[in-house]
Design an enzyme around this catalytic site. Sequence first.
Site, mmCIF file in Angstrom:
data_model
loop_
_atom_site.group_PDB
_atom_site.id
_atom_site.type_symbol
_atom_site.label_atom_id
_atom_site.label_comp_id
_atom_site.label_asym_id
_atom_site.label_seq_id
_atom_site.Cartn_x
_atom_site.Cartn_y
_atom_site.Cartn_z
ATOM 1 N N GLU A 116 0.834 -1.194 0.000
ATOM 2 C CA GLU A 116 0.000 0.000 0.000
ATOM 3 C C GLU A 116 0.873 1.251 0.000
ATOM 4 O O GLU A 116 2.060 1.168 -0.203
ATOM 5 C CB GLU A 116 -0.924 -0.020 1.228
ATOM 6 C CG GLU A 116 -1.784 -1.267 1.340
ATOM 7 C CD GLU A 116 -2.835 -1.388 0.256
ATOM 8 O OE1 GLU A 116 -3.171 -0.377 -0.378
ATOM 9 O OE2 GLU A 116 -3.327 -2.504 0.038
ATOM 10 N N CYS A 117 0.276 2.400 0.250
ATOM 11 C CA CYS A 117 0.919 3.705 0.444
ATOM 12 C C CYS A 117 1.054 4.495 -0.859
ATOM 13 O O CYS A 117 1.130 3.929 -1.940
ATOM 14 C CB CYS A 117 2.294 3.600 1.095
ATOM 15 S SG CYS A 117 2.322 2.634 2.615
ATOM 16 N N THR A 118 1.065 5.831 -0.704
ATOM 17 C CA THR A 118 1.317 6.749 -1.816
ATOM 18 C C THR A 118 2.260 7.829 -1.320
ATOM 19 O O THR A 118 1.948 8.527 -0.349
ATOM 20 C CB THR A 118 0.014 7.387 -2.329
ATOM 21 O OG1 THR A 118 -0.917 6.359 -2.689
ATOM 22 C CG2 THR A 118 0.294 8.261 -3.541
ATOM 23 N N GLU B 192 7.517 2.836 1.086
ATOM 24 C CA GLU B 192 6.596 2.641 -0.023
ATOM 25 C C GLU B 192 6.877 1.259 -0.601
ATOM 26 O O GLU B 192 7.969 1.007 -1.123
ATOM 27 C CB GLU B 192 6.827 3.711 -1.092
ATOM 28 C CG GLU B 192 5.899 3.635 -2.274
ATOM 29 C CD GLU B 192 4.517 4.169 -1.951
ATOM 30 O OE1 GLU B 192 3.553 3.662 -2.559
ATOM 31 O OE2 GLU B 192 4.391 5.080 -1.115
#
Length: 473
Positions: free
Chosen positions: A6-8, A101
Amino acid sequence: MQKPAECTTILVGKDATIDGSTMIARSEDGGSTIIPEAFITVNPEDQPKHYQSVISKQKIDDEDLLPNPMRYTSAPDASGKHGVWAAAGINEATVAMTATETITTNSRIQGIDPLLEEGGLGEEDFVTLTLPYIKSAREGVKRLGYLVEKYGTYEMNGSAFADHDEVWYIETIGGHHWAARRIPDDAYVAAPNRLNIDFFDFKDEENFMCSSDLLDLIEKYHLNPDYQGYNLRHIFGSSTIKDAHYNNPRAWYIHRYFDPEWEGTPADQDQPFITYAKKKISPEDIKFLESSHYQDTPYDVYSTTNTDAEKKLFRPIGINRNFETHILQIRNDVPEGLAGVQWLAFGPNTFNVFVPFYTNVTTTPASFQTGPKFDLSKIFWVNKLNAQLGDTNYKVYSALEQAFEEKTMAKLRKIENETDEAAKNLTGKDLQEKLEEANQKMADLTYKASVDLTGEMVETGHGLMKLKYDLLD
């Protein structure tokens, strides 16, 4: 147990920001299980003198836990059940780090330097083993690279560092390799869950760093698919259908926001790593993007004019699995003791607000020191409740959230501006006490405003419940 991919991440150089600061931001997302997040200060006496990973059982040599660790802020998992997962913070040398990330890889590099099946370091460990020991962003890259080469890793990850002048992004490659690039001062980066670094200049050591044998490895095993130059995303990364639906659209929406004339499509596999905005970037811009779900496009899950298929086509940035999101800001227009600000939000970003906490402190507000169990005295759980209520009728509740966020952000900005002025000539303990007082004031304001939002949503939603009956119906 590891967190899903996940993550941005959003990175901004100092000449591309509205106030001349450097900013590195990331949403920390999870899976179907709620992962409560906290906000703490790790003082030198709290830093471990011996270290072993929970997930991989990897032991760290004591000589790699350098003497005299610095104080730093941290956003760890509240339970600690699967390790620290410190996520992000700023240390007392005013150096920021966010990790990690989760990124992609391919079978070519995995056949040469596979990810470790036993031992190694990962997202659980990186901040704890790096941030208290570095005095610049460049030092951060070198130390993390050293740890990856010595101990290896079991996952592909990207991390970022910032100080007053520089922003760096580093990606792990295979089990023991890495590469990093300095972000130009006038540029920004949008990095979703893919290997992101594209162009790489092995001769430019001022702006590019990597493990010493990386170029030899590329040449020896014929890894470069391009006729000219070196594009690390082509060499070590992926270009899959999942990327086209899960990763690339998030970068596309960010680019489209910063440049309305941006060309390309959401699924474009070759969106550039280094990009330039048509305006200077503020923390409010990053908050909007980390909360976004493709507004004003056919892909918005909350839209009432598109099809169910369009709503499910691409993974949004703002999502129910946002559990902690931060902007680590190093400011250049205030005295050194005021420079580090950790903008922090818990829960899904569609229904929360970022709080600009000063990081030159020895403790954090109790309402942000989340526990693992549901507890409405903690802001994490209030935000999670508001997001779940809001999701039931976004058209109705989003207007309440927008008013809440704008009013609360303005009041938080006012506290920050007043504190900057009042504390500009303070030093040492006097300064820290003033900043801790400001942090407490901002936490109290945010908690009250968030609970008030809950009340407004309940009052508004009362008449919308389906289980009702009236003689006038």
